[in-house]
Design an enzyme around this catalytic site. Sequence first.
Site, mmCIF file in Angstrom:
data_model
loop_
_atom_site.group_PDB
_atom_site.id
_atom_site.type_symbol
_atom_site.label_atom_id
_atom_site.label_comp_id
_atom_site.label_asym_id
_atom_site.label_seq_id
_atom_site.Cartn_x
_atom_site.Cartn_y
_atom_site.Cartn_z
ATOM 1 N N HIS A 51 0.830 -1.195 0.000
ATOM 2 C CA HIS A 51 0.000 0.000 0.000
ATOM 3 C C HIS A 51 0.875 1.260 0.000
ATOM 4 C CE1 HIS A 51 -3.650 2.341 1.293
ATOM 5 N NE2 HIS A 51 -2.690 3.145 1.735
ATOM 6 N N GLU A 52 1.855 1.290 0.892
ATOM 7 C CA GLU A 52 2.729 2.473 0.987
ATOM 8 C C GLU A 52 3.631 2.593 -0.235
ATOM 9 O OE1 GLU A 52 1.972 4.653 3.142
ATOM 10 O OE2 GLU A 52 0.611 3.296 4.158
#
Length: 152
Positions: A67-68
Site C-alpha cells: 500500500h505504501e
Amino acid sequence: MDIKTLQQLVEDTSLEFFGRPFRHKARFNHRLKTTGGRYLLRSHDLEFNQKQLEEHGMEAFIGIIKHELCHYHLHLTKKGYRHRDRDFKQLLKEVGGSRYCEVIPGQRRQEKVKFIYLCNNCGQRYPRKRRVDIRKFSCGKCRGKLKQKSID
C-alpha cells in the site's frame, strides 16, 4: 524485526511487485496508532507501525508495505498517488496491497453513545454522541418528528 530487515523487505517487495527499486529509507514509527504505515511526501521515506506486524503477522504487514509503495511509486512518477485517485486504486489492486489495515485491539477508543432519538412514525433509531435539536431535525427515512429516548 530490526530496521535493516525492514529496509531489505521493503526493497525486495518493491522489486518483486513493482519492478522498480526503493531508494529511500523505511523505518518503524512507534507513535503510529490508528494506521499501518505512512508515506512521507517530502523525504519519500516510509514509516510503519510495528504493532501491525506483531498483532496480525507477516502477510498483513506485506499488504501494508505494498500500500505504501503504491503511494511512493505513483508520487515519483507524477501520477495520482492519493487514496481517491484512479491510478492508486488500480495499482493497489494489481499488486494485491491492502486497502485498509486491521484494527489493533486497545488502540482505538470506543466513544459511547450518549443520546438515542426515535422517529414517532416509523420507529427508526438514531444513536448519537452529541445532542440533536429535535425542533430543527426530522427523520431521514420518513420525515417524521423525532423524540429523545433515555439511555438505560
